[in-house]
Design an enzyme around this catalytic site. Structure first.
Site, mmCIF file in Angstrom:
data_model
loop_
_atom_site.group_PDB
_atom_site.id
_atom_site.type_symbol
_atom_site.label_atom_id
_atom_site.label_comp_id
_atom_site.label_asym_id
_atom_site.label_seq_id
_atom_site.Cartn_x
_atom_site.Cartn_y
_atom_site.Cartn_z
ATOM 1 N N ASN A 132 0.887 -1.177 0.000
ATOM 2 C CA ASN A 132 0.000 0.000 0.000
ATOM 3 C C ASN A 132 0.919 1.219 0.000
ATOM 4 O O ASN A 132 1.473 1.595 1.033
ATOM 5 C CB ASN A 132 -0.893 -0.021 1.245
ATOM 6 C CG ASN A 132 -1.873 1.129 1.258
ATOM 7 O OD1 ASN A 132 -1.826 2.020 0.399
ATOM 8 N ND2 ASN A 132 -2.755 1.138 2.236
ATOM 9 N N ARG A 146 -2.567 -2.108 -3.483
ATOM 10 C CA ARG A 146 -3.812 -1.360 -3.286
ATOM 11 C C ARG A 146 -3.746 -0.090 -4.132
ATOM 12 O O ARG A 146 -2.768 0.649 -4.069
ATOM 13 C CB ARG A 146 -3.949 -0.982 -1.815
ATOM 14 C CG ARG A 146 -5.140 -0.120 -1.577
ATOM 15 C CD ARG A 146 -5.261 0.294 -0.140
ATOM 16 N NE ARG A 146 -6.478 1.075 0.005
ATOM 17 C CZ ARG A 146 -6.561 2.168 0.748
ATOM 18 N NH1 ARG A 146 -5.522 2.597 1.423
ATOM 19 N NH2 ARG A 146 -7.698 2.820 0.827
ATOM 20 N N HIS A 159 -13.295 2.064 0.016
ATOM 21 C CA HIS A 159 -13.264 0.987 1.023
ATOM 22 C C HIS A 159 -13.876 -0.304 0.471
ATOM 23 O O HIS A 159 -14.302 -1.169 1.238
ATOM 24 C CB HIS A 159 -14.060 1.338 2.304
ATOM 25 C CG HIS A 159 -13.460 2.423 3.142
ATOM 26 N ND1 HIS A 159 -14.232 3.312 3.835
ATOM 27 C CD2 HIS A 159 -12.180 2.760 3.402
ATOM 28 C CE1 HIS A 159 -13.456 4.158 4.492
ATOM 29 N NE2 HIS A 159 -12.195 3.842 4.229
ATOM 30 N N ARG A 167 -12.804 14.163 8.642
ATOM 31 C CA ARG A 167 -13.634 14.615 7.523
ATOM 32 C C ARG A 167 -15.050 14.925 8.007
ATOM 33 O O ARG A 167 -15.612 14.168 8.805
ATOM 34 C CB ARG A 167 -13.703 13.558 6.427
ATOM 35 C CG ARG A 167 -12.363 13.280 5.770
ATOM 36 C CD ARG A 167 -12.558 12.345 4.569
ATOM 37 N NE ARG A 167 -11.303 11.755 4.172
ATOM 38 C CZ ARG A 167 -11.099 10.447 3.985
ATOM 39 N NH1 ARG A 167 -12.087 9.592 4.157
ATOM 40 N NH2 ARG A 167 -9.922 10.013 3.626
ATOM 41 N N GLU A 206 -7.913 -6.034 4.870
ATOM 42 C CA GLU A 206 -7.794 -5.628 3.466
ATOM 43 C C GLU A 206 -6.550 -6.221 2.813
ATOM 44 O O GLU A 206 -6.565 -6.551 1.635
ATOM 45 C CB GLU A 206 -7.756 -4.097 3.383
ATOM 46 C CG GLU A 206 -9.095 -3.471 3.683
ATOM 47 C CD GLU A 206 -9.020 -1.989 3.986
ATOM 48 O OE1 GLU A 206 -8.643 -1.623 5.105
ATOM 49 O OE2 GLU A 206 -9.341 -1.196 3.083
#
Ligand code: AMP
Length: 398
Positions: free
Chosen positions: A7, A89, A178, A239, A385
């Protein structure tokens, strides 16, 4: 034979190494502060002392990849392990990528073409792939896109009600993120609940630093809380989630901030951090809430209310009664308070919690947290993940 999952971000490379056959995680770690004087890294091998990853000042992603390999070779358990494939990813696959792909020059330029949609992510993701190609010239690279799971959602769900040319000329639509996590936990939930592969409806809430919810019917995403960027939807660590689209203009007029500064503010210092004024970390906020800090309490309340409202909205896209609601991610797996407050607000839709199971079924194993025999079920499902990317890599290569 091992699969290395990468990643690659703007200043870091996170990685995890899996035994391709047994799926055991052999190692993991991070090289960070890349491109700076303080480049540093750490390798974690189960059963061994953590080892530093030696990086020169200003180390690049390619330097990091070489250093990761050197650190792996120093581990007695790993010195003979052969990295035979790499899984990467990639955040944005736009409308072009609807599943994992074997990396070719066209795939890399396709990822770069989408940089305007995810400037902070796709460019470093592509550089990470090129670094891996340089360091492992014989191993195939596979890319797994965060957005790909959502390529099954319908136009009525993904289109914004704005002039059509913004969609046709500028790719303005909802994408969803996601996806790797939501797909992984929903597949796991179908197994755990013995649901019919071709007849199930799920709501999945991934609550980490970024938070999103997804509606899934028969293994396919039908809706997401996220939009053209990951800012849309629920309240997150830093956020804001949904705000009035006029807010940008209003803030610019009132404060003299630039549009770019407002965007930065809504992404970096809003959400739980903005509301509480102290932290974006749910652990810290929970501790403050329990100590009577009213701003922390409000931050948690807004977070859960907006999550519950988002989940209620997603039920429209299920076109039927959900079989289960899944919680995952750092907050979803660990915060019994968030699960309790959220599920309480969904009581009108038949959701309920067993308070004891909610206390005990956390991150390690997850499990059903609704009362025995009630439907819809409520479940904690730990996400993974990296393992999902390793599995996708293996599937493409076989
Ligand atoms: P992730 O991005 O999935 O690693 O999740 C990060 C979020 O999970 C942060 O807000 C953490 O505060 C939260 N988190 C991790 N452990 C716990 C815990 N034990 N209780 C509440 N929140 C937690």
């Amino acid at each position: 034979m091992a699969t290395l999952v990468i990643n690659s971000g703007s200043s870091s490379v996170k990685f995890a190494l899996f035994d391709t056959l047994s799926e055991a995680c052999l190692a993991s770690g991070i090289a960070e502060c890349l491109g700076t004087e303080n480049a540093t890294g750490e390798l974690i091998v189960p059963g061994e002392k953590n080892r530093p990853i030696n990086l020169r000042k200003g180390a690049t992603a390619t330097d990091a990849m070489h250093a990761i390999v050197a650190a792996l070779r120093l581990s007695p358990a790993l010195k003979n392990v052969d990295v035979t494939a790499l899984g990467h990813r990639v955040v944005h696959g736009g409308e072009r990528f609807s599943g994992p792909e074997l990396v070719t020059d066209e795939v890399i330029s396709g990822i770069r073409d989408l940089c305007s949609l995810a400037p902070l992510h796709n460019a470093p993701n592509a550089s990470g792939i090129e670094a891996a190609q340089a360091v492992f010239p014989k191993a195939p690279n596979i890319v797994v896109f965060d957005t790909a799971f959502y390529q099954t959602i319908a136009p009525k769900v993904y289109r914004y009600a704005v002039p059509e040319n913004l969609y046709t000329d500028h790719a303005v639509r909802r994408y969803g993120f996601h996806g790797t996590s939501h797909q992984f936990v929903s597949t796991e939930a179908v197994k755990r609940l013995s649901l019919d592969l071709n007849n199930h409806r799920l709501l999945s809430a991934h609550l980490g630093n970024g938070c999103s919810a997804t509606a899934i019917v028969n293994g396919k995403a039908v809706d997401t809380s996220m939009g053209i960027t990951p800012l849309e939807g629920m309240v997150m660590g830093t956020r804001s989630g949904n705000v009035d689209p006029n807010l940008h203009g209003y803030i610019v007029d009132q404060t003299g901030m630039t549009l770019k500064e407002v965007t930065e503010m809504l992404n970096k210092v809003s959400g739980l951090l903005g509301l509480s004024g102290t932290s974006n970390d749910m652990r810290t906020l929970t501790a403050h809430h329990l100590n009577g800090d009213s701003r922390a309490t409000l931050a948690i309340e807004v977070f859960c209310f907006r999550l519950a409202r988002e989940l209620a909205g997603l039920m429209v896209s299920l076109e039927g009664t959900p079989d289960a609601l899944l919680f995952t991610g750092g907050i979803g797996e660990n915060s019994r308070i968030v699960r309790e407050i959220t599920v309480k607000q969904l009581a009108a839709f038949g959701f309920a919690l067993d308070l004891e199971s909610n206390l005990s079924n956390g991150r390690d194993r997850g499990g059903v947290i609704s009362p025995d025999g009630t439907s819809p079920a409520v479940l904690v499902v730990p996400t993974n993940e990296e393992l999902a990317i390793a599995r996708a890599t293996k599937a493409i290569l076989s």
